[in-house]
Structure formats: structure tokens, C-alpha cells
Enzyme design. Structure first.
Site, PDB file in Angstrom:
ATOM      1  N   PRO A   6      -4.473  10.877   4.793  1.00 39.13           N
ATOM      2  CA  PRO A   6      -5.062  10.479   3.513  1.00 39.13           C
ATOM      3  C   PRO A   6      -6.569  10.273   3.634  1.00 39.13           C
ATOM      4  O   PRO A   6      -7.080   9.912   4.701  1.00 39.13           O
ATOM      5  CB  PRO A   6      -4.384   9.135   3.205  1.00 39.13           C
ATOM      6  N   GLY A   7      -7.250  10.494   2.498  1.00 43.82           N
ATOM      7  CA  GLY A   7      -8.643  10.057   2.379  1.00 43.82           C
ATOM      8  C   GLY A   7      -8.617   8.615   1.912  1.00 43.82           C
ATOM      9  O   GLY A   7      -7.716   7.850   2.297  1.00 43.82           O
TER      10      GLY A   7
ATOM     11  N   GLY B 242       7.316  -5.543   7.838  1.00 41.37           N
ATOM     12  CA  GLY B 242       5.928  -5.954   7.996  1.00 41.37           C
ATOM     13  C   GLY B 242       5.945  -7.350   8.588  1.00 41.37           C
ATOM     14  O   GLY B 242       7.002  -7.847   8.967  1.00 41.37           O
TER      15      GLY B 242
ATOM     16  N   GLY C  78      -0.320   0.389   9.954  1.00 39.72           N
ATOM     17  CA  GLY C  78      -1.703   0.585  10.398  1.00 39.72           C
ATOM     18  C   GLY C  78      -2.596  -0.594  10.054  1.00 39.72           C
ATOM     19  O   GLY C  78      -2.390  -1.276   9.054  1.00 39.72           O
TER      20      GLY C  78
ATOM     21  N   GLY D 209       0.781  -1.242   0.000  1.00 38.57           N
ATOM     22  CA  GLY D 209       0.000   0.000   0.000  1.00 38.57           C
ATOM     23  C   GLY D 209       0.808   1.285   0.000  1.00 38.57           C
ATOM     24  O   GLY D 209       1.794   1.439  -0.743  1.00 38.57           O
TER      25      GLY D 209
ATOM     26  N   TYR E 188     -10.917   2.382  14.929  1.00 37.31           N
ATOM     27  CA  TYR E 188      -9.903   2.933  14.011  1.00 37.31           C
ATOM     28  C   TYR E 188      -9.819   4.453  14.160  1.00 37.31           C
ATOM     29  O   TYR E 188      -8.729   5.018  14.267  1.00 37.31           O
ATOM     30  CB  TYR E 188     -10.293   2.553  12.579  1.00 37.31           C
TER      31      TYR E 188
HETATM   32  N1  LIG Z   1      -5.896   3.060   2.501  1.00 38.46           N
HETATM   33  C1  LIG Z   1      -6.567   4.094   2.967  1.00 38.46           C
HETATM   34  O1  LIG Z   1      -7.653   4.441   2.477  1.00 38.46           O
HETATM   35  C2  LIG Z   1      -6.005   4.893   4.112  1.00 38.46           C
HETATM   36  C3  LIG Z   1      -6.636   6.095   4.424  1.00 38.46           C
HETATM   37  C4  LIG Z   1      -6.162   6.858   5.469  1.00 38.46           C
HETATM   38  C5  LIG Z   1      -5.061   6.425   6.182  1.00 38.46           C
HETATM   39  N2  LIG Z   1      -4.464   5.244   5.870  1.00 38.46           N
HETATM   40  C6  LIG Z   1      -3.312   4.840   6.685  1.00 38.46           C
HETATM   41  O2  LIG Z   1      -2.195   4.592   5.856  1.00 38.46           O
HETATM   42  C7  LIG Z   1      -1.314   3.681   6.510  1.00 38.46           C
HETATM   43  C8  LIG Z   1      -0.935   2.570   5.540  1.00 38.46           C
HETATM   44  O3  LIG Z   1      -2.103   1.817   5.223  1.00 38.46           O
HETATM   45  P1  LIG Z   1      -2.371   1.192   3.784  1.00 38.46           P
HETATM   46  O4  LIG Z   1      -3.654   1.713   3.304  1.00 38.46           O
HETATM   47  O5  LIG Z   1      -1.163   1.303   2.943  1.00 38.46           O
HETATM   48  O6  LIG Z   1      -2.663  -0.329   4.207  1.00 38.46           O
HETATM   49  P2  LIG Z   1      -1.878  -1.674   3.915  1.00 38.46           P
HETATM   50  O7  LIG Z   1      -1.630  -1.830   2.463  1.00 38.46           O
HETATM   51  O8  LIG Z   1      -2.660  -2.725   4.617  1.00 38.46           O
HETATM   52  O9  LIG Z   1      -0.461  -1.453   4.623  1.00 38.46           O
HETATM   53  C9  LIG Z   1      -0.257  -1.618   6.001  1.00 38.46           C
HETATM   54  C10 LIG Z   1       1.205  -1.942   6.227  1.00 38.46           C
HETATM   55  O10 LIG Z   1       1.435  -2.080   7.643  1.00 38.46           O
HETATM   56  C11 LIG Z   1       1.933  -3.392   7.915  1.00 38.46           C
HETATM   57  N3  LIG Z   1       1.452  -3.810   9.235  1.00 38.46           N
HETATM   58  C12 LIG Z   1       0.179  -3.822   9.713  1.00 38.46           C
HETATM   59  N4  LIG Z   1       0.161  -4.208  10.991  1.00 38.46           N
HETATM   60  C13 LIG Z   1       1.444  -4.439  11.345  1.00 38.46           C
HETATM   61  C14 LIG Z   1       2.090  -4.848  12.543  1.00 38.46           C
HETATM   62  N5  LIG Z   1       1.408  -5.110  13.672  1.00 38.46           N
HETATM   63  N6  LIG Z   1       3.437  -4.959  12.550  1.00 38.46           N
HETATM   64  C15 LIG Z   1       4.160  -4.716  11.430  1.00 38.46           C
HETATM   65  N7  LIG Z   1       3.619  -4.324  10.271  1.00 38.46           N
HETATM   66  C16 LIG Z   1       2.273  -4.204  10.226  1.00 38.46           C
HETATM   67  C17 LIG Z   1       1.434  -4.252   6.768  1.00 38.46           C
HETATM   68  O11 LIG Z   1       2.220  -5.422   6.590  1.00 38.46           O
HETATM   69  P3  LIG Z   1       1.818  -6.836   7.255  1.00 38.46           P
HETATM   70  O12 LIG Z   1       0.343  -7.001   7.127  1.00 38.46           O
HETATM   71  O13 LIG Z   1       2.625  -7.836   6.508  1.00 38.46           O
HETATM   72  O14 LIG Z   1       2.236  -6.744   8.678  1.00 38.46           O
HETATM   73  C18 LIG Z   1       1.637  -3.270   5.610  1.00 38.46           C
HETATM   74  O15 LIG Z   1       2.990  -3.194   5.248  1.00 38.46           O
HETATM   75  C19 LIG Z   1      -2.075   3.171   7.741  1.00 38.46           C
HETATM   76  O16 LIG Z   1      -1.633   3.869   8.875  1.00 38.46           O
HETATM   77  C20 LIG Z   1      -3.512   3.524   7.429  1.00 38.46           C
HETATM   78  O17 LIG Z   1      -4.293   3.690   8.583  1.00 38.46           O
HETATM   79  C21 LIG Z   1      -4.901   4.471   4.842  1.00 38.46           C
END
Ligand SMILES: NC(=O)c1ccc[n+]([C@@H]2O[C@H](COP(=O)([O-])OP(=O)(O)OC[C@H]3O[C@@H](n4cnc5c(N)ncnc54)[C@H](OP(=O)(O)O)[C@@H]3O)[C@@H](O)[C@H]2O)c1
Length: 256
Positions: free
Chosen positions: A198-199, A51, A108, A31, A168
Site C-alpha cells: 500500500p501507499g 492485536g 505492523g 486500520g 520501517y
Molecule cells: N497506513 C499506511 O499508510 C500503510 C502503508 C503501507 C503499509 N502499511 C502496512 O499495513 C499494515 C497494517 O497497518 P495499518 O496502517 O492498518 O496500521 P494500524 O491501524 O496501526 O494497524 C496495525 C495492527 O497491528 C496490530 N499490532 C501492531 N503491533 C502488534 C504486535 N506487536 N502484536 C500484535 N498486534 C500488533 C495493531 O493492534 P495493537 O496496536 O492493538 O497491537 C493493529 O491491529 C502494516 O503492516 C503497515 O506497515 C500501512
């Protein structure tokens, strides 16, 4: 992916070089974090990601280093949801980077409302989404020398407070409050503090059928991880005296 013509900077405008900066991106294996790692490698920074899943880690490393001719992005397996995991992360920082210039707190997990789940599940989400941000900030600041930068990936959820997302949302509102107070804590230090909210971004965080994802991209109701990586690039390339404190990056047509 982005479409349209790629342009150089407007003539007479410059930006600061981030080549050689030592950067930790927490949760950079998929992501938004993966897009940030890829952007940083293209800009010549030295990057560490981690991760919990091996395949995603290996894919991310391959993608981020592709075309650079170097191994600028390195990674490992660690869990940000407990103290032992955080200790592993900073042992790797010392071993692989020999110091730190930039921390990007990005790790996250999604979670619904408090009517779902159990004490143990909320505990793990809070430890991952909020406590790891505090612990990594503490460890990073102990390693910062000269000018340094902390970037926090929060969420528009802190603003919008959507129905069925109370757990969340609480973690993301916590990040916003932590960053605002931290900015005051470090005001006598050469440390910049930036919050990016981010949205809706098309990542593994949102499970949905591929057709729905394509439709939302076409409608402008979801954006790419690269769109957030570009904001991070903007923050990192500003002159030392400019601090981008808070930015919200969301799809044009996302309803608030
Ligand atoms: N996507 C959206 O719409 C959005 C919007 C606003 C904010 N965000 C924020 O953006 C950030 C990145 O999210 P994303 O959307 O890119 O989601 P994502 O693709 O699920 O990425 C999350 C990353 O965090 C890792 N992770 C999760 N829990 C973990 C743990 N306990 N220990 C180590 N690594 C962990 C995951 O790898 P593993 O699962 O392999 O551990 C992955 O590398 C987050 O903080 C999220 O809240 C996202």
C-alpha cells in the site's frame, strides 16, 4: 468511505467463492486489517484476528460481524513481537478454525530513522514487522492442506525509501525480499504467494489532525483501508491457476 454507484460483475465474468475459507489476519483489530476482516466476513469466510489492545479488538469484532447474523470473525489478545505470542496465535488457530486456508500477514508498527530509538525498540519493530511474518508463514504452511494462499501486506516504502524512515523501510524491504524468495521455495506446492504494497492509507499508523485527514482524502493523497481490502478480495477470488504476485495500491496523487 467509498462513493459512487455499486455495480455487479460485468456479465459473463465470474469470481471464485471464498465463503467458508479459514483465514488468519495478523493485527486485524484496526486500520487495513480491520477492513480486510470486515470484507472477509461479508464474503462468508471464517476469520481470526488479534492485536494487543482489548477495546480496539472488541470494536473490530462488533464492526466486522455486524449485519452477518453470525460470528464469522473471532479474535483474541496476543503480541506478535515474541515467540510466546506466535505460539498463542496458532493454538487459537487450531482451536477456533481447526486448520487454515489463508494467512494474511498484516501486523505492523511504524518507525522513523535509525537516529531515533534504541536497540530494544528496533528489536521489537523488526520482530513485529518482519520476524512475525516469517514465523506465521512457517506455522501456516505446516497447517495448509490442498490449495492455500499467503498474502503479505508490505509497503510502498520498500520502493520509495523515504527519508526519516530507515528502520520501517528496512522491515518492508525485508518483506519484499522474503516474499520473492518464498515464491520460489513453494513453486512445487499448491500455495499462492502474494505481496500487496500500500501507499499512504488513512489508519492509526499515521497520527494527524482530523481536518488534515479530510483534506488529504479530498486531494487524493491518502486512501482508505477498504481500498486495500478490495485488492485482497481480488487476490482471493481468482481461479486456482491465477496468482497475483505483486500489487501496489496507492493514492492517485501521492508523490513518489
Ligand atoms: N497506513 C499506511 O499508510 C500503510 C502503508 C503501507 C503499509 N502499511 C502496512 O499495513 C499494515 C497494517 O497497518 P495499518 O496502517 O492498518 O496500521 P494500524 O491501524 O496501526 O494497524 C496495525 C495492527 O497491528 C496490530 N499490532 C501492531 N503491533 C502488534 C504486535 N506487536 N502484536 C500484535 N498486534 C500488533 C495493531 O493492534 P495493537 O496496536 O492493538 O497491537 C493493529 O491491529 C502494516 O503492516 C503497515 O506497515 C500501512
Amino acid at each position: 468511505m467509498h462513493t459512487g454507484t455499486t455495480l455487479q460483475m460485468p456479465q459473463g465474468f465470474t469470481y471464485c467463492d471464498i465463503a467458508g475459507k479459514r483465514v488468519l489476519v495478523t493485527g486485524g483489530t484496526t486500520g487495513i486489517g480491520r477492513s480486510i476482516a470486515r470484507m472477509l466476513a461479508q464474503a462468508g469466510a471464517q476469520v481470526l484476528i488479534f492485536g494487543r489492545h482489548e477495546k480496539e479488538l472488541n470494536d473490530a469484532l462488533q464492526q466486522a460481524n455486524e449485519g452477518t447474523g453470525k460470528e464469522l470473525v473471532k479474535g483474541f489478545i496476543a503480541d506478535a513481537g515474541n515467540a510466546a505470542g506466535i505460539a498463542t496465535v496458532f493454538a487459537k488457530v487450531d482451536q477456533e478454525l481447526g486448520g487454515l486456508d489463508v494467512l494474511i500477514n498484516n501486523v505492523g508498527l511504524p518507525f522513523q530513522g535509525v537516529d531515533k530509538g534504541s536497540y530494544e525498540e528496533w528489536d521489537y519493530v523488526i520482530k513485529t514487522n518482519l520476524l512475525s511474518y516469517m514465523a506465521c508463514t512457517h506455522e501456516a504452511m505446516a497447517r495448509f492442506k490442498d490449495r492455500a494462499q499467503l498474502i503479505f501486506i508490505g509497503s510502498m516504502s520498500a520502493e520509495v525509501k523515504d527519508k526519516n524512515s530507515s528502520v520501517y523501510t528496512a522491515t518492508k524491504a525485508g518483506i519484499r525480499a522474503f516474499v520473492q524468495a518464498l515464491r520460489k521455495e513453494v513453486e512445487d506446492k499448491p500455495v499462492k504467494v502474494s505481496l500487496v504494497e500500500p501507499g499512504l492509507v488513512s489508519t492509526d499508523l499515521h497520527e494527524m489532525p482530523e481536518e488534515k485527514r479530510t483534506q488529504m482524502l479530498e486531494e487524493g493523497t491518502i486512501i482508505h483501508g477498504e481500498d486495500i481490502a478490495l485488492m485482497v478480495w481480488f487476490i482471493l477470488t481468482q481461479p486456482w491457476y491465477v496468482n497475483t504476485m505483486m500489487s501496489q495500491v496507492l493514492p492517485l496523487n501521492q508523490k513518489l
